[in-house]
Design a protein around this motif. Structure first.
Motif, PDB file in Angstrom:
ATOM      1  N   TYR A   1      90.635  11.672  40.774  1.00 57.09           N
ATOM      2  CA  TYR A   1      90.360  11.782  39.340  1.00 57.09           C
ATOM      3  C   TYR A   1      91.181  12.890  38.686  1.00 57.09           C
ATOM      4  O   TYR A   1      90.936  13.274  37.543  1.00 57.09           O
ATOM      5  N   VAL A   2      92.156  13.422  39.456  1.00 55.61           N
ATOM      6  CA  VAL A   2      92.929  14.555  38.961  1.00 55.61           C
ATOM      7  C   VAL A   2      93.633  14.219  37.645  1.00 55.61           C
ATOM      8  O   VAL A   2      93.725  15.045  36.739  1.00 55.61           O
ATOM      9  N   SER A   3      94.070  12.963  37.498  1.00 56.09           N
ATOM     10  CA  SER A   3      94.836  12.620  36.302  1.00 56.09           C
ATOM     11  C   SER A   3      93.981  12.717  35.037  1.00 56.09           C
ATOM     12  O   SER A   3      94.510  12.871  33.938  1.00 56.09           O
ATOM     13  N   GLU A   4      92.656  12.645  35.192  1.00 54.03           N
ATOM     14  CA  GLU A   4      91.777  12.760  34.031  1.00 54.03           C
ATOM     15  C   GLU A   4      91.863  14.162  33.425  1.00 54.03           C
ATOM     16  O   GLU A   4      91.613  14.354  32.245  1.00 54.03           O
ATOM     17  N   LEU A   5      92.181  15.158  34.265  1.00 51.36           N
ATOM     18  CA  LEU A   5      92.143  16.549  33.802  1.00 51.36           C
ATOM     19  C   LEU A   5      93.528  17.161  33.641  1.00 51.36           C
ATOM     20  O   LEU A   5      93.654  18.298  33.212  1.00 51.36           O
ATOM     21  N   THR A   6      94.588  16.422  34.008  1.00 52.90           N
ATOM     22  CA  THR A   6      95.920  17.027  33.927  1.00 52.90           C
ATOM     23  C   THR A   6      96.325  17.289  32.481  1.00 52.90           C
ATOM     24  O   THR A   6      97.277  18.015  32.240  1.00 52.90           O
ATOM     25  N   GLY A   7      95.598  16.716  31.515  1.00 57.55           N
ATOM     26  CA  GLY A   7      95.910  16.971  30.113  1.00 57.55           C
ATOM     27  C   GLY A   7      95.485  18.362  29.660  1.00 57.55           C
ATOM     28  O   GLY A   7      95.771  18.784  28.547  1.00 57.55           O
ATOM     29  N   ILE A   8      94.788  19.101  30.543  1.00 53.71           N
ATOM     30  CA  ILE A   8      94.326  20.442  30.169  1.00 53.71           C
ATOM     31  C   ILE A   8      95.474  21.435  30.269  1.00 53.71           C
ATOM     32  O   ILE A   8      96.151  21.509  31.295  1.00 53.71           O
ATOM     33  N   ASP A   9      95.672  22.211  29.212  1.00 52.42           N
ATOM     34  CA  ASP A   9      96.724  23.219  29.228  1.00 52.42           C
ATOM     35  C   ASP A   9      96.153  24.549  29.721  1.00 52.42           C
ATOM     36  O   ASP A   9      96.591  25.086  30.731  1.00 52.42           O
TER      37      ASP A   9
ATOM     38  N   TYR B   1      80.082  12.508  34.860  1.00 59.28           N
ATOM     39  CA  TYR B   1      80.685  11.369  35.542  1.00 59.28           C
ATOM     40  C   TYR B   1      81.935  11.862  36.246  1.00 59.28           C
ATOM     41  O   TYR B   1      82.784  12.518  35.615  1.00 59.28           O
ATOM     42  N   HIS B   2      82.089  11.588  37.539  1.00 58.87           N
ATOM     43  CA  HIS B   2      83.286  11.973  38.290  1.00 58.87           C
ATOM     44  C   HIS B   2      83.701  13.432  38.047  1.00 58.87           C
ATOM     45  O   HIS B   2      82.915  14.349  38.257  1.00 58.87           O
ATOM     46  N   GLN B   3      84.938  13.580  37.515  1.00 55.08           N
ATOM     47  CA  GLN B   3      85.528  14.921  37.330  1.00 55.08           C
ATOM     48  C   GLN B   3      84.720  15.792  36.392  1.00 55.08           C
ATOM     49  O   GLN B   3      84.829  17.016  36.415  1.00 55.08           O
ATOM     50  N   GLY B   4      83.858  15.197  35.570  1.00 53.51           N
ATOM     51  CA  GLY B   4      83.125  15.975  34.575  1.00 53.51           C
ATOM     52  C   GLY B   4      81.879  16.642  35.149  1.00 53.51           C
ATOM     53  O   GLY B   4      81.227  17.435  34.470  1.00 53.51           O
ATOM     54  N   GLN B   5      81.516  16.312  36.389  1.00 51.30           N
ATOM     55  CA  GLN B   5      80.286  16.868  36.950  1.00 51.30           C
ATOM     56  C   GLN B   5      80.524  18.288  37.460  1.00 51.30           C
ATOM     57  O   GLN B   5      81.485  18.562  38.159  1.00 51.30           O
ATOM     58  N   ILE B   6      79.633  19.186  37.064  1.00 52.70           N
ATOM     59  CA  ILE B   6      79.829  20.606  37.362  1.00 52.70           C
ATOM     60  C   ILE B   6      79.209  20.961  38.715  1.00 52.70           C
ATOM     61  O   ILE B   6      78.039  20.657  38.981  1.00 52.70           O
ATOM     62  N   VAL B   7      80.037  21.597  39.572  1.00 52.94           N
ATOM     63  CA  VAL B   7      79.560  21.987  40.896  1.00 52.94           C
ATOM     64  C   VAL B   7      79.487  23.508  40.978  1.00 52.94           C
ATOM     65  O   VAL B   7      80.005  24.218  40.124  1.00 52.94           O
ATOM     66  N   LYS B   8      78.874  24.005  42.039  1.00 52.39           N
ATOM     67  CA  LYS B   8      78.685  25.448  42.215  1.00 52.39           C
ATOM     68  C   LYS B   8      79.596  25.925  43.339  1.00 52.39           C
ATOM     69  O   LYS B   8      79.539  25.401  44.457  1.00 52.39           O
TER      70      LYS B   8
END
Lengths: 315, 295, 512
Positions: free
Chosen positions: C133-141, C169-176
């Motif tokens: 799911y890395v491509s979902e977040l690569t838009g982050i600068d 959902y997927h990449q949006g889920q926050i882990v510790k």
């Protein structure tokens, strides 16, 4: 005998090695790998390649093969490819379920088919083919029904209508009562197919023995019919019967796949199908090695028994 | 998958020639063989002449006659797509029978040749052959099937090969054990002492005597193949519709058991009939070939 | 084996509680609070690490263990606050999220803060994680946390759909971080989140047990224990429900079983139009590259009749890649209604008056489905001979991802319409790299979706999406076939089973 056993053991080793090699390369020849098996409808090719590299699936095949053999030599069966669970643990967890089903099936089968087959043979010997025909016929019909169909019919009758057995629920050795209730239907379904086979073989073997001279002698010495039948005839016909039971045990491990699926039992068949569907190379390879070893051990024992009992057979 | 039950061979010295007219007549006059033929021949005839029967084609859907119970219009009823089950069953028989006979023939031929070689010559040939059969026997047939279907696609050939591959080792072992026990028989020893050639021994004395149990096993293997194909279909590995095998028909219908029993039960009954008559046939052959069990 | 001893203990406890209850009526309510819901789970679990999670059933477990900055409303499918109470953006480039205070991690990992958000996203972006799911977040600068309750994310380019990216959902889920490090290589089996339930124990072959997270920020869930039993066969699952062995049946996908359960009076919890099923047309195929041929196929098959005949409950006709409940869905795109004469005419114009052979790649998992048999039937009426290539699922997935087929089917499960349009129609995502298996590339459409993503004005944005849908349905690289409905039948006393448009249930809402 010792030399023979040694030779046979070498042969066993070669067999297991052959199976290991065959399964290793078959799994990799089949299109699809663990990663493509995981992919559902929203993962792109690039995303999947990323994971593939991570799992060492891009190494050359001979390297993967030798690594695998090296690990196998020190009995390291590794973890599942995608879920990273220790495989030996999974198999040891599943084995009791499958073995319970297999043992239960053999028990039920022997309980029903040996007396049935002996009786049929006796009747046939006496010239009364009626019972013989009925037994053979019924056994045949039961034998020839597809297990996936009978499984569902059994579920509808015994689980839904009569409510005798649950259709789901956790199985474990700690709760033998629940285990028995859960495996009852699969055992019944699998026994249907086995009973016919074993009854036929019992019938044939006993019938042959009944025609032998020593049985005639025993009878002429005044032993009762039942005594002759069970003490002399059945005893002497036991060898082929035992052999078939041994062989069918190996086969049962194979045959539990469908019933485990329908009755949701977490056994070896469940692992095998799951492993195949997820292309979990490590899981399938290990299962096949286990399976091969069990099979080979049974064969070995059968051969030994044959050799001891039937000196005419030369090796 | 179903266990291939191979009845223990009757270790008898019987001289019987298959090609003789006498043998054929004896076979045809056996009651069990007659019974088997009485079932098999009409089913086969119906199958062959299905296109000329006044029933819809096996693939013809009819949205106005969906899930209809058996009636005079549709003797076996219709399925969810309004297709005539009788027509589909007959089409299925054709496919399933082909699978059965192809598997039996393939297993018998390969088993006969390899088993005879292994049993007769022994030594290295035997050991190599036994190791190979062991490897295949120790390899779950299900995995073989999945492998073949994955590589070759779903169809008739991979299914026949997959089932045969798990049967062949059994046939080789059966044939080998038959040859082994025949070889040690006194009359073979006698023939040997008069310096009979190996070839002559094999073709004249050993092979003919193994045919009976082999044929029995083959007809049972045929019946089993039909059932194994059904099992493979259940797991999505069998022969694929729209040309339906009997296994497919049962599978498709089994989840409708409560609402429409006929969809899976009637084709199932036909499988049973065929399988039973194949068993009768095997019994008949054994009785004719083995004079001692002919009582 | 640890379960049974535990369940024996809890049985003993329950028995004890019952005894006590008989003595003092005050205990009744305490015992009633310890409710257990037995739920059917339909496959072997594959783990619950958000960065590497697959398949809806696993995602549904993770959905209840974790939280995102945003989440989806169970009924409307709209984005609603979760760990973030509010957010603002002016240009769809810089996003500021204000986090909820006092949210507690499960298993005593303390309070949730902005650092956890940054850690979670960085973890997915870390190549060592190998997240698909890395491509979902690569838009982050850039990402920063000016204080423990604020997160500011700056994107490389404007993205109006970013709230979907940070949803539960997927990449949006926050882990510790501490929990991930403590789990080592077993993260997927030791999830720790801030959601309403935590993972208590798991037997990968038979059972998953979730327990209520009492410190959940919305308050404890009504059900104390969720006991998922793995039952793979649909018919067996239906029998288990009818026998009373389970309370809730996750996903019944056999029409005939649904009918039986409905007639028997079970509650039919469902969500309609959760995803559309499409036929992917490989445009590099010499025959299918002609748009007239593709339109002819669309006109030749009467999907409404097919769904009405074989699965009126589980399927509905669909005329678009997007579902009508999505906010950017447009009604103005062309629809292809059954018209065999038009299909024949189009085929003749394209130079195939006698039809051609259409090879369709399918999975063998269900054999040849009734739908496929109908398709063959309909297509043959206009002269197209459809041949099925059936291969097992891993092979199917592999060939489909490589784009090695003439036509294949795909399901489009997503709540983010922008994601669907980009993945399936943008030339950057052409197979095998991405999901654009049709190899579709129309600059006009590409610029429309790129502009829509960047557009801050909702009305203009909608206009651009409508344009994209119109072009897509005119060019027809994908033929919409059906919309799928999802059913979770339950006992009548089970309430609050609201299946969202990801086909997931938020168990915090469920009671019995």
């Amino acid at each position: 005998m010792l030399t023979y056993s040694f030779k046979r053991l070498v042969q066993l080793f070669v067999t297991v090695l052959g199976v290991v090699t065959l399964v290793f390369f078959t799994m990799r020849l089949i299109p699809g790998d663990p990663i493509s098996a995981m992919a559902g409808d929203n993962l792109s090719g690039a995303a999947l390649d990323q994971m593939r590299g991570q799992m060492g699936l891009n190494d050359p095949l001979p390297v993967q093969y030798l690594t695998y053999l090296g690990r196998l030599a020190v009995l390291d069966f590794g973890t599942t490819v995608t879920t990273k669970l220790p495989i030996v643990g999974l198999i040891l967890g599943a084995l009791p379920v499958t073995v319970s089903i297999a043992l239960g099936t053999i028990f039920l089968t022997v309980l029903i088919s040996i007396p049935l087959g002996t009786l049929a043979a006796y009747m046939a010997h006496k010239g009364n083919r009626m019972l013989d025909n009925i037994i053979t016929g019924v056994a045949m019909v039961l034998d020839l029904m597809p297990p996936f169909w009978t499984s569902l019919v059994c579920l509808l009758i015994f689980s839904l209508t009569l409510g005798w057995f649950p259709a789901s629920g956790t199985v474990s050795l700690d709760d033998p009562a629940m285990l028995l209730r859960r495996i009852a239907l699969p055992v019944l379904v699998l026994s249907m197919a086995q009973i016919a086979t074993l009854a036929r073989i019992t019938r044939t073997s006993v019938l042959e023995v009944l025609n032998e001279d020593y049985v005639r002698t025993a009878r002429s010495m005044g032993w009762s019919e039942l005594h002759v039948l069970f003490r002399h005839a059945l005893k002497n016909a036991a060898l082929p019967i035992v052999t078939v039971i041994g062989l069918s045990f190996g086969n049962l491990l194979n045959g539990t796949v469908i019933v485990e699926f329908i009755f949701t039992l977490p056994g070896i068949g469940n692992l095998l199908v799951g492993g195949m569907n997820s292309r979990d190379y490590q899981m399938v390879q290990t299962l096949i090695v286990f399976y091969a070893m069990i099979f080979v051990a049974i064969n070995f024992t059968t051969d030994l028994i044959y050799r001891v009992f039937d000196p005419r057979v030369q090796f | 998958m179903a266990l291939i039950s191979i009845p223990l061979p009757a270790h008898r010295s019987i001289q019987f020639n298959f090609s003789s007219l006498n043998g054929t007549i004896r076979l045809l006059s056996n009651r069990r063989v007659q019974l088997a033929l009485m079932i098999l021949v009409p089913i086969l005839l119906l199958t062959v002449f299905r296109p000329f029967l006044p029933i819809p084609g096996p693939l013809e859907t009819n949205l106005r006659a969906m899930t209809k119970p058996p009636s005079f219009v549709h003797l076996f009823g219709t399925d969810r797509m309004g297709r005539d089950i009788l027509s589909r069953t007959l089409a299925g028989v054709q496919i399933s029978m082909f699978v059965g006979f192809a598997v039996a023939l393939l297993s018998l031929t390969v088993g006969l040749v390899m088993g005879t070689l292994a049993g007769f010559f022994g030594g290295v040939i035997d050991r190599v052959m036994m190791t190979i059969t062991d490897i295949f026997l120790a390899f779950p047939s299900l995995l073989l099937a999945i492998g073949l279907v994955s590589v070759m696609g779903t169809g008739m050939l991979p299914v026949v090969l997959a089932i045969s591959l798990s049967d062949v080792p059994r046939f080789i072992r059966l044939q080998r054990s038959l040859v082994l026990s025949l070889r040690s028989r006194a009359y073979i020893d006698a023939a040997r002492t008069v310096k009979a050639s190996q070839m002559w021994l094999m073709t004249r004395h050993i092979v003919p005597n193994t045919l009976a149990p082999l044929l029995v096993a083959a007809s049972i293997a045929a019946a089993n193949a039909i059932l194994v194909e059904a099992g493979l279909s259940f797991l999505g590995l069998g022969i694929m519709p729209p040309a339906p095998s009997l296994g497919n028909l049962i599978r498709d219908g089994q989840t409708y058991l409560e609402q429409a029993w006929w969809i899976s039960t009637l084709p199932g009954a036909v499988i049973l009939l065929i399988a039973i008559s194949l068993h009768f046939l095997s019994d008949g052959i054994r009785q004719v070939l083995d004079p001692r069990s002919r009582k | 084996m640890k379960f049974s001893s535990r369940s024996w203990l809890s049985a003993a406890f329950l028995a004890g509680a019952t005894l006590l209850a008989a003595v003092s009526p005050a205990r009744v309510s305490a015992a009633a609070e310890d409710k257990t819901l037995i739920v059917r789970f339909y496959d072997d679990p594959a783990g619950f690490d958000p960065s590497n999670i697959f398949r809806i059933e696993n995602e549904n477990i993770a959905f209840n263990i974790f939280s995102g900055l945003t989440t989806y409303d169970s009924k409307t499918g709209q984005i609603v606050p979760d760990l973030a109470t509010s957010w603002e953006t002016k240009d769809n480039v810089t996003w500021t999220f204000h986090l909820r205070k006092g949210v507690q991690w499960q298993k005593g990992y303390g309070e949730f803060t902005a650092a956890d958000v940054l850690y979670s996203y960085k973890r997915v972006l870390d190549p060592a994680t190998a997240s698909p799911y890395v491509s979902e977040l690569t838009g982050i600068d850039t990402m920063e946390a000016p204080d423990p309750y604020t997160v500011v994310i700056k994107l490389k380019a404007a993205n109006g759909g970013f709230l979907h990216t940070v949803a539960n959902y997927h990449q949006g889920q926050i882990v510790k971080k501490e929990a991930i490090e403590a789990a080592g290589g077993q993260v997927r089996w030791k999830p720790v989140g801030t959601g309403p339930y935590y993972l208590d124990s798991i037997d990968v072959n038979s059972r998953i047990v979730l327990k209520r997270h009492d410190g959940y920020y919305k308050g404890p869930a009504p059900i104390a224990t969720l006991d998922f039993h793995i039952i793979k066969d649909d018919a067996t699952a239906a029998i288990a429900l009818r026998n009373g062995e389970i309370d809730l049946l996750m996903r019944q996908s056999k029409e005939e079983q649904l009918q039986i359960l409905k007639d028997a009076g079970f509650k039919m919890n469902h969500v309609d139009n959760y995803a559309s099923s499409i036929k992917v047309m490989n445009l590099s195929d010499p025959i299918l590259k002609d748009v007239r041929v593709r339109r002819a196929i669309a006109y030749a098959i009467d999907y409404p009749a097919i769904t009405a005949a074989i699965a009126p409950t589980l399927q509905a006709p669909a005329y678009s890649m997007l579902m009508p409940w999505m906010d950017v869905f447009s009604k103005d795109a062309p629809e292809y209604k059954y018209d065999p004469e038009k299909a024949k005419k189009l085929l003749a114009e394209a130079g195939y008056p006698n039809g051609f052979t259409l090879k369709s790649l399918n999975t063998s998992a269900q054999g040849v489905t009734e739908q496929q048999q109908f398709e063959i039937d309909y297509l043959s009426q206009v002269g197209i001979k459809m041949e099925l290539e059936l291969v097992d699922t891993p092979t199917f997935n592999q060939r489909r991802n490589k784009g090695d087929f003439m036509t294949a089917t795909r399901l489009l499960p997503a709540v983010n319409p922008d994601m669907i349009l980009f993945s399936y129609l943008h030339p950057d995502n052409i197979a095998p790299k991405g999901l654009n298996g049709a190899r579709y590339n129309n600059p006009e459409l590409t610029s429309a979706i790129e502009a829509a993503r960047a557009e801050a004005d909702p009305e203009k944005r909608m206009g651009l999406y409508a344009k994209a849908q119109k072009i897509a349905m005119t060019d027809l690289p994908y033929i919409p076939a059906l919309a799928n409905n999802v059913y979770w039948p339950s006992k009548p006393n089970v309430t609050g089973v609201n299946i969202n448009y990801l086909a997931q249930v938020n168990f915090w809402e469920v009671d019995k």
